[in-house]
Motif scaffolding. Structure first.
Motif, PDB file in Angstrom:
ATOM      1  N   GLU A 106       0.765  -1.282   0.137  1.00  0.00           N
ATOM      2  CA  GLU A 106       0.011  -0.054   0.000  1.00  0.00           C
ATOM      3  C   GLU A 106       0.931   1.350   0.011  1.00  0.00           C
ATOM      4  O   GLU A 106       0.365   2.266  -0.602  1.00  0.00           O
ATOM      5  N   THR A 107       1.914   1.097   0.766  1.00  0.00           N
ATOM      6  CA  THR A 107       2.873   2.482   0.894  1.00  0.00           C
ATOM      7  C   THR A 107       4.020   2.337   0.053  1.00  0.00           C
ATOM      8  O   THR A 107       4.734   3.474  -0.244  1.00  0.00           O
ATOM      9  N   ARG A 108       4.658   1.542  -0.242  1.00  0.00           N
ATOM     10  CA  ARG A 108       5.668   1.214  -0.871  1.00  0.00           C
ATOM     11  C   ARG A 108       6.939   1.785  -0.074  1.00  0.00           C
ATOM     12  O   ARG A 108       7.964   2.526  -0.559  1.00  0.00           O
ATOM     13  N   ASN A 109       6.905   1.545   1.225  1.00  0.00           N
ATOM     14  CA  ASN A 109       7.744   2.365   2.440  1.00  0.00           C
ATOM     15  C   ASN A 109       8.081   0.927   3.135  1.00  0.00           C
ATOM     16  O   ASN A 109       7.393   0.671   3.862  1.00  0.00           O
ATOM     17  N   TRP A 110       9.283   0.449   2.908  1.00  0.00           N
ATOM     18  CA  TRP A 110       9.638  -0.746   3.964  1.00  0.00           C
ATOM     19  C   TRP A 110       9.775  -0.128   5.628  1.00  0.00           C
ATOM     20  O   TRP A 110       9.300  -0.783   6.307  1.00  0.00           O
ATOM     21  N   PRO A 111      10.451   0.820   5.978  1.00  0.00           N
ATOM     22  CA  PRO A 111      10.304   1.349   7.322  1.00  0.00           C
ATOM     23  C   PRO A 111       9.331   1.492   7.775  1.00  0.00           C
ATOM     24  O   PRO A 111       8.653   0.827   8.871  1.00  0.00           O
ATOM     25  N   GLU A 112       8.150   2.155   7.210  1.00  0.00           N
ATOM     26  CA  GLU A 112       6.704   1.947   7.855  1.00  0.00           C
ATOM     27  C   GLU A 112       6.104   0.463   7.800  1.00  0.00           C
ATOM     28  O   GLU A 112       5.414   0.208   8.654  1.00  0.00           O
ATOM     29  N   ALA A 113       6.453  -0.370   6.858  1.00  0.00           N
ATOM     30  CA  ALA A 113       5.924  -1.548   6.583  1.00  0.00           C
ATOM     31  C   ALA A 113       6.432  -2.359   7.785  1.00  0.00           C
ATOM     32  O   ALA A 113       5.556  -3.143   8.583  1.00  0.00           O
ATOM     33  N   LEU A 114       7.963  -2.093   7.976  1.00  0.00           N
ATOM     34  CA  LEU A 114       8.516  -2.993   9.149  1.00  0.00           C
ATOM     35  C   LEU A 114       7.961  -2.696  10.531  1.00  0.00           C
ATOM     36  O   LEU A 114       7.865  -3.542  11.571  1.00  0.00           O
ATOM     37  N   LYS A 115       7.809  -1.313  10.606  1.00  0.00           N
ATOM     38  CA  LYS A 115       7.260  -0.783  11.847  1.00  0.00           C
ATOM     39  C   LYS A 115       5.780  -1.482  12.294  1.00  0.00           C
ATOM     40  O   LYS A 115       5.583  -1.586  13.342  1.00  0.00           O
ATOM     41  N   LYS A 116       5.015  -1.804  11.330  1.00  0.00           N
ATOM     42  CA  LYS A 116       3.651  -2.197  11.436  1.00  0.00           C
ATOM     43  C   LYS A 116       3.865  -3.560  12.101  1.00  0.00           C
ATOM     44  O   LYS A 116       2.821  -3.969  12.781  1.00  0.00           O
ATOM     45  N   GLY A 117       4.796  -4.548  11.507  1.00  0.00           N
ATOM     46  CA  GLY A 117       4.709  -5.720  11.986  1.00  0.00           C
ATOM     47  C   GLY A 117       5.670  -6.404  12.956  1.00  0.00           C
ATOM     48  O   GLY A 117       5.528  -7.241  13.639  1.00  0.00           O
ATOM     49  N   VAL A 118       6.847  -5.743  13.052  1.00  0.00           N
ATOM     50  CA  VAL A 118       7.995  -6.047  13.847  1.00  0.00           C
ATOM     51  C   VAL A 118       7.743  -5.427  15.261  1.00  0.00           C
ATOM     52  O   VAL A 118       7.888  -4.055  15.404  1.00  0.00           O
ATOM     53  N   THR A 119       7.427  -6.046  16.183  1.00  0.00           N
ATOM     54  CA  THR A 119       6.866  -5.677  17.548  1.00  0.00           C
ATOM     55  C   THR A 119       8.406  -5.068  18.262  1.00  0.00           C
ATOM     56  O   THR A 119       9.220  -5.951  18.055  1.00  0.00           O
ATOM     57  N   SER A 120       8.130  -4.402  19.296  1.00  0.00           N
ATOM     58  CA  SER A 120       9.232  -4.249  20.184  1.00  0.00           C
ATOM     59  C   SER A 120       9.813  -5.310  20.806  1.00  0.00           C
ATOM     60  O   SER A 120      11.074  -5.302  21.190  1.00  0.00           O
ATOM     61  N   GLY A 121       9.127  -6.325  21.019  1.00  0.00           N
ATOM     62  CA  GLY A 121       9.624  -7.382  21.931  1.00  0.00           C
ATOM     63  C   GLY A 121      10.662  -8.383  21.008  1.00  0.00           C
ATOM     64  O   GLY A 121      11.327  -9.261  21.516  1.00  0.00           O
ATOM     65  N   LYS A 122      10.588  -8.017  19.746  1.00  0.00           N
ATOM     66  CA  LYS A 122      11.841  -8.799  18.825  1.00  0.00           C
ATOM     67  C   LYS A 122      13.057  -8.363  19.057  1.00  0.00           C
ATOM     68  O   LYS A 122      14.144  -8.687  18.491  1.00  0.00           O
ATOM     69  N   GLY A 123      13.105  -7.043  19.751  1.00  0.00           N
ATOM     70  CA  GLY A 123      14.425  -6.675  20.021  1.00  0.00           C
ATOM     71  C   GLY A 123      15.006  -5.733  18.953  1.00  0.00           C
ATOM     72  O   GLY A 123      16.356  -5.318  18.871  1.00  0.00           O
ATOM     73  N   TYR A 124      14.177  -5.129  18.028  1.00  0.00           N
ATOM     74  CA  TYR A 124      14.793  -4.491  16.874  1.00  0.00           C
ATOM     75  C   TYR A 124      13.823  -3.399  16.676  1.00  0.00           C
ATOM     76  O   TYR A 124      12.654  -3.077  16.974  1.00  0.00           O
ATOM     77  N   ILE A 125      14.495  -1.886  16.325  1.00  0.00           N
ATOM     78  CA  ILE A 125      13.892  -0.811  16.134  1.00  0.00           C
ATOM     79  C   ILE A 125      14.329  -0.069  14.785  1.00  0.00           C
ATOM     80  O   ILE A 125      15.467  -0.534  14.337  1.00  0.00           O
ATOM     81  N   LEU A 126      13.661   0.747  14.276  1.00  0.00           N
ATOM     82  CA  LEU A 126      13.971   1.560  12.964  1.00  0.00           C
ATOM     83  C   LEU A 126      15.370   2.362  13.098  1.00  0.00           C
ATOM     84  O   LEU A 126      15.747   2.637  14.359  1.00  0.00           O
ATOM     85  N   ARG A 127      16.154   2.410  12.106  1.00  0.00           N
ATOM     86  CA  ARG A 127      17.480   3.084  12.262  1.00  0.00           C
ATOM     87  C   ARG A 127      17.281   4.332  12.632  1.00  0.00           C
ATOM     88  O   ARG A 127      17.899   4.949  13.569  1.00  0.00           O
ATOM     89  N   ASN A 128      16.315   5.096  12.022  1.00  0.00           N
ATOM     90  CA  ASN A 128      16.078   6.517  12.544  1.00  0.00           C
ATOM     91  C   ASN A 128      15.365   6.597  13.693  1.00  0.00           C
ATOM     92  O   ASN A 128      15.431   7.977  14.078  1.00  0.00           O
ATOM     93  N   SER A 129      15.143   5.864  14.346  1.00  0.00           N
ATOM     94  CA  SER A 129      14.697   5.850  16.026  1.00  0.00           C
ATOM     95  C   SER A 129      15.663   5.783  16.797  1.00  0.00           C
ATOM     96  O   SER A 129      15.461   5.868  17.923  1.00  0.00           O
ATOM     97  N   VAL A 130      16.832   5.618  16.649  1.00  0.00           N
ATOM     98  CA  VAL A 130      18.150   5.484  17.477  1.00  0.00           C
ATOM     99  C   VAL A 130      18.706   6.768  17.713  1.00  0.00           C
ATOM    100  O   VAL A 130      18.689   7.917  17.041  1.00  0.00           O
ATOM    101  N   GLU A 131      18.635   7.013  18.913  1.00  0.00           N
ATOM    102  CA  GLU A 131      19.010   8.486  19.360  1.00  0.00           C
ATOM    103  C   GLU A 131      20.654   8.684  19.308  1.00  0.00           C
ATOM    104  O   GLU A 131      21.220   7.793  19.655  1.00  0.00           O
TER     105      GLU A 131
END
Length: 316
Positions: free
Chosen positions: A291-316
């Motif tokens: 729908e979006t053709r945007n992988w970061p947005e798509a991964l944020k939708k399905g990869v929960t925080s419990g998996k231990g991963y966050i988006l690169r641009n979310s790193v402070e």
């Protein structure tokens, strides 16, 4: 003198005689005076009226019944008033925002969803759930898998551009099918394909892409000419490279979600990081990307925080 005596005698005797005569004259056939009969009729009439009220007429009723009736009338009146206010609110909202479409009925939305799903069967992207590896799963694992299938189908129904779902290696006499029917209301009427054959015999091998976290190739795009396969396994039953090995045996292309390309590991107390997702989570990622053709947005939708991963641009 005689006349007065006679008058006085009549005056003394007349009450008794008249009373006796009155009793004789007012006595009916059943031996009761007519006055008592009239009283009996009136009493019976009041009793019948009371009984009639108990059955719902407008006659006399007890205070308790009257109180309950008033309470019920207040509830009905409040509901009518609320519906009227809601109707007026929607009418005013439509007048203020004429460009907004009115709310559709549930029947219309169901028909629209059915139309989109049937259209996806002919021209939409296709997704197979490989259920040929469920015979070694426990009942708890089968229940979890049945729940994932329900959530996947629910997400697909809500999608603007749904996939056509095919459950392969799936027999109606299997424990998983029984679990799906038990846990998922209306499962037998789901708009999807159920096939006993495995996905490798249903589609040309060159059109298949098996999505597995063990693949070396990251998925770059969702191709409408490809058929994507998800392994029907849950966390408890996963063994390393099971789905990858199966794809390799049939010389089928493999791909993994681009988690490593767009996400990084986040430090946590358990030091836990996993790219293994439930089939409904993988589907949410594919559907969002389509729908979006945007992988970061798509991964944020399905990869929960419990998996231990966050988006690169979310790193402070």
């Amino acid at each position: 003198m005689d006349w007065r005596l006679e008058g006085s005698t009549q005056k003394v005797e007349s009450p008794v005689l008249q009373g006796e005569a009155g009793i004789l004259e007012e006595t009916g056939e059943d031996g009761l005076p007519e006055g008592f009969q009239l009283l009996q009729i009136d009493a019976e009439g009041e009793c019948q009226e009371g009984e009639t009220l108990a059955t719902g007429s407008t006659a006399w009723c007890s205070k308790n019944v009257q109180r309950k009736q008033r309470h019920w009338e207040k509830i009905v009146a409040a509901k009518k008033s609320k519906r009227k206010q809601e109707k007026e609110r929607r009418k005013a909202n439509r007048a203020e925002n004429p460009g907004i479409c009115p709310q559709h009925s549930k029947r219309f939305l169901r028909a629209l969803t059915k139309e989109k799903l049937l259209e996806a069967k002919h021209s939409g992207p296709r997704l197979c759930i490989d259920l040929s590896m469920t015979h070694h799963m426990s009942k708890k694992e089968l229940s979890r898998l049945a729940g994932q299938i329900r959530r996947l189908y629910g997400s697909n129904k809500k999608a603007d551009r749904p996939f056509w779902i095919c459950l392969t290696g799936f027999t109606i006499d299997s424990p998983l099918y029984e679990e799906c029917v038990r846990m998922n209301d209306g499962f037998s009427s789901y708009l999807l394909d159920i096939k006993e054959e495995d996905c490798f015999s249903l589609f040309p091998l060159e059109t298949l892409v098996y999505l597995t976290p063990d693949s070396e190739h990251a998925l770059e795009d969702v191709d409408l000419n490809k058929v994507y396969i998800l392994g029907g396994l849950v966390d408890e039953s996963i063994q390393k490279k099971v789905t990858f090995q199966k794809a390799w045996e049939y010389s089928v292309k493999t791909a993994r979600l681009p988690i490593q390309e767009y996400m990084v590991r986040k430090q946590n107390g358990k030091n836990y990081h996993s790219e293994i997702l439930a089939i409904n989570q993988v589907f949410d990622i594919l559907s969002t990307y389509l729908e979006t053709r945007n992988w970061p947005e798509a991964l944020k939708k399905g990869v929960t925080s419990g998996k231990g991963y966050i988006l690169r641009n979310s790193v402070e």
